[in-house]
Design a protein around this motif. Structure first.
Motif, mmCIF file in Angstrom:
data_model
loop_
_atom_site.group_PDB
_atom_site.id
_atom_site.type_symbol
_atom_site.label_atom_id
_atom_site.label_comp_id
_atom_site.label_asym_id
_atom_site.label_seq_id
_atom_site.Cartn_x
_atom_site.Cartn_y
_atom_site.Cartn_z
ATOM 1 N N GLU A 14 34.248 62.846 28.275
ATOM 2 C CA GLU A 14 33.566 64.133 28.296
ATOM 3 C C GLU A 14 33.065 64.457 29.689
ATOM 4 O O GLU A 14 33.101 65.602 30.119
ATOM 5 C CB GLU A 14 32.400 64.125 27.311
ATOM 6 C CG GLU A 14 32.841 64.099 25.857
ATOM 7 C CD GLU A 14 31.669 63.969 24.915
ATOM 8 O OE1 GLU A 14 30.517 64.012 25.392
ATOM 9 O OE2 GLU A 14 31.892 63.818 23.716
ATOM 10 N N LEU A 15 32.599 63.447 30.418
ATOM 11 C CA LEU A 15 32.087 63.680 31.756
ATOM 12 C C LEU A 15 33.202 63.968 32.749
ATOM 13 O O LEU A 15 33.035 64.753 33.671
ATOM 14 C CB LEU A 15 31.281 62.459 32.232
ATOM 15 C CG LEU A 15 29.981 62.182 31.488
ATOM 16 C CD1 LEU A 15 29.358 60.890 31.986
ATOM 17 C CD2 LEU A 15 29.011 63.331 31.649
ATOM 18 N N ILE A 22 34.543 75.482 29.349
ATOM 19 C CA ILE A 22 33.586 75.144 30.409
ATOM 20 C C ILE A 22 34.277 75.215 31.765
ATOM 21 O O ILE A 22 33.722 75.757 32.729
ATOM 22 C CB ILE A 22 32.980 73.740 30.171
ATOM 23 C CG1 ILE A 22 32.103 73.772 28.923
ATOM 24 C CG2 ILE A 22 32.182 73.288 31.381
ATOM 25 C CD1 ILE A 22 31.612 72.411 28.488
ATOM 26 N N ARG A 23 35.482 74.697 31.854
ATOM 27 C CA ARG A 23 36.226 74.733 33.115
ATOM 28 C C ARG A 23 36.486 76.168 33.547
ATOM 29 O O ARG A 23 36.315 76.531 34.713
ATOM 30 C CB ARG A 23 37.555 73.995 32.954
ATOM 31 C CG ARG A 23 38.267 73.791 34.268
ATOM 32 C CD ARG A 23 39.549 73.004 34.136
ATOM 33 N NE ARG A 23 39.430 71.854 33.264
ATOM 34 C CZ ARG A 23 40.226 71.629 32.208
ATOM 35 N NH1 ARG A 23 41.195 72.472 31.918
ATOM 36 N NH2 ARG A 23 40.068 70.567 31.466
ATOM 37 N N ARG A 24 36.849 77.028 32.619
ATOM 38 C CA ARG A 24 37.094 78.433 32.918
ATOM 39 C C ARG A 24 35.824 79.104 33.440
ATOM 40 O O ARG A 24 35.855 79.868 34.405
ATOM 41 C CB ARG A 24 37.588 79.139 31.653
ATOM 42 C CG ARG A 24 38.357 80.395 31.920
ATOM 43 C CD ARG A 24 38.983 80.975 30.654
ATOM 44 N NE ARG A 24 39.850 80.037 29.973
ATOM 45 C CZ ARG A 24 39.695 79.629 28.703
ATOM 46 N NH1 ARG A 24 38.714 80.096 27.975
ATOM 47 N NH2 ARG A 24 40.525 78.763 28.155
ATOM 48 N N LEU A 28 35.185 80.679 37.160
ATOM 49 C CA LEU A 28 34.743 82.061 37.301
ATOM 50 C C LEU A 28 33.513 82.137 38.204
ATOM 51 O O LEU A 28 33.434 82.992 39.095
ATOM 52 C CB LEU A 28 34.426 82.642 35.918
ATOM 53 C CG LEU A 28 34.207 84.137 35.877
ATOM 54 C CD1 LEU A 28 35.572 84.833 35.865
ATOM 55 C CD2 LEU A 28 33.425 84.511 34.655
ATOM 56 N N GLU A 29 32.554 81.229 37.993
ATOM 57 C CA GLU A 29 31.349 81.204 38.819
ATOM 58 C C GLU A 29 31.686 80.877 40.271
ATOM 59 O O GLU A 29 31.137 81.490 41.196
ATOM 60 C CB GLU A 29 30.359 80.183 38.267
ATOM 61 C CG GLU A 29 29.747 80.594 36.942
ATOM 62 C CD GLU A 29 28.973 79.474 36.275
ATOM 63 O OE1 GLU A 29 28.948 78.338 36.819
ATOM 64 O OE2 GLU A 29 28.386 79.721 35.211
#
Length: 81
Positions: A14-15, A22-24, A28-29
Motif C-alpha cells: 500500500e505504501l 490517489i495517483r491520478r 493532477l496536483e
C-alpha cells in the motif's frame, strides 16, 4: 527473516503503490503546481503583470468598439515613447 517480512507484506504494498485514484489526484496536483510555477517564473511583480494585461485587453476592446462605430475607417493609434 523471511517469516518476519511476510507479516508486513500487505502494508508495504500500500505504501509503495497507491491506488489509481490517489495517483491520478497526485498527478493532477503536481501538474497544477507546475502550471502556477511556470506562470510566475521570472516575474517579480505578478500583480503588475495582471494590471498590464487588463489594460491591454481594455484598449483592445475600445479599439474594436471604435472600429465598429467608425464604419470601417482606419483607426489611428497613439504610441508613446
Amino acid at each position: 527473516m523471511g517469516l518476519c517480512s511476510s507479516c508486513f507484506k500487505g502494508s508495504t504494498e500500500e505504501l509503495l503503490s497507491p491506488t489509481a485514484e490517489i495517483r491520478r489526484q497526485q498527478q493532477l496536483e503536481a501538474a497544477e503546481r507546475r502550471r502556477v510555477q511556470n506562470e510566475t517564473r521570472g516575474i517579480k511583480d505578478p500583480e503588475k503583470v495582471r494590471r498590464m494585461q487588463q489594460k491591454a485587453e481594455e484598449m483592445e476592446r475600445r479599439e474594436q468598439e471604435a472600429a465598429r462605430m467608425g464604419g470601417g475607417q482606419p483607426v489611428l493609434k497613439w504610441q508613446q515613447d
